[in-house]
Write a protein that holds these residues in place. Structure first.
Motif, short mmCIF file in Angstrom:
data_model
loop_
_atom_site.label_atom_id
_atom_site.label_comp_id
_atom_site.label_asym_id
_atom_site.label_seq_id
_atom_site.Cartn_x
_atom_site.Cartn_y
_atom_site.Cartn_z
N CYS A 1 8.12 -2.03 -0.86
CA CYS A 1 6.86 -1.36 -0.49
C CYS A 1 6.14 -2.13 0.62
O CYS A 1 5.61 -1.52 1.56
CB CYS A 1 5.96 -1.23 -1.71
N VAL B 1 11.32 4.63 0.94
CA VAL B 1 9.90 4.41 1.18
C VAL B 1 9.59 4.61 2.66
O VAL B 1 8.64 5.32 3.04
CB VAL B 1 9.49 3.00 0.72
N GLY C 1 10.42 5.55 -4.31
CA GLY C 1 10.96 4.20 -4.29
C GLY C 1 11.15 3.62 -5.68
O GLY C 1 12.15 2.93 -5.94
#
Length: 255
Positions: A69, A131, A180
């Motif tokens: 992330c 992501v 994700g």
């Protein structure tokens, strides 16, 4: 009780009844009925190994997911807003997003061994591309007229990002986190099944049992963890931006 919640409970009840019926017909060796799975599940909870391995595996998974992330969100935004970065990185993103993480496990075992960082890196590689891709499409889809309004009021770039780009990206950011997370959990299990360690190792060994009850119980736990994590992300989304939740509720079809 809302009608939607009642339908959710009804769907769960129907699935459990079908599970029990099919399990009785097929037998424990092929597909254990839910009643047998629940008995075995209680035994695994009392034993404690399932929960201890799950906690250890999730800790490593969260490291890889967090790194995915931290890297994927800003890089995806940058790609979506910069033509140069898009031209440089998009071919690699298109190739890597379709690469099976299972095919990379032998290479990563050689490089990282089978310890903590092996599993964390596998999770990172499995999640970061999804992501990036999700946020990239969100950044590419921001309407230029919104940015033109900011420029017409002489808003500096940082203000335009905070007041215009970030709110427009919000639904894509939440979607990227959720997608994700799904791939992170899958990668954790796949990696551990290859090296027969951790929670994935438990699933691998359960597959050789004479009954499928332990295997189904372990898979049921993964489903519960995924649902709980998804609920946490949804609650966090509502806390950070209630306006978006209100917009989604108002635009959703009524039941």
């Amino acid at each position: 009780m809302s009608r939607r919640f009642a339908y959710n409970l009804m769907g769960i009840a129907i699935a459990l009844v079908l599970w029990e019926a099919i399990g009785r017909l097929m037998g424990e060796g092929l597909f254990a009925p839910v009643s047998v799975v629940l008995v075995e599940y209680v035994k695994m909870l009392r034993d404690g190994q399932m929960l201890s391995e799950l906690v250890a595996s999730l800790r490593q998974m969260l490291v890889g997911y967090g790194l995915a992330c931290l890297v994927g969100l800003p890089l995806g935004v940058a790609m979506g807003r910069s033509r140069m970065l898009d031209a440089l990185l998009h071919p690699w993103l298109s190739m890597l997003v379709v690469t099976s993480v299972a095919s990379l496990v032998p290479l990563f075992v050689v490089v990282f061994g089978t310890g903590f960082w092996f599993r964390a890196v596998i999770v990172f590689v499995a999640a970061v591309w999804y992501v990036m891709l999700t946020v990239y499409h969100g950044a590419r889809g921001i309407e230029p007229r919104f940015l033109d309004v900011g420029r017409s009021f002489a808003a500096p770039p940082l203000t335009r990002f905070h007041k215009i780009i970030l709110p427009a990206l919000y639904p894509y950011l939440i979607t990227a986190l959720r997608i994700g997370l799904v791939h992170a959990i899958r990668a954790m299990v796949v990696a551990e099944m290859f090296i027969i360690l951790g929670y994935g190792g438990l699933i691998y060994r359960a597959g050789y049992s004479l009954t499928t009850a332990p295997l189904l119980g372990l898979l049921l736990t993964l489903m519960i963890v995924g649902m709980a994590a998804n609920a946490v992300l949804q609650r966090s989304a509502r806390a950070l931006a209630p306006w978006y939740e209100d917009k989604m509720v108002s635009s959703a079809p009524s039941l």
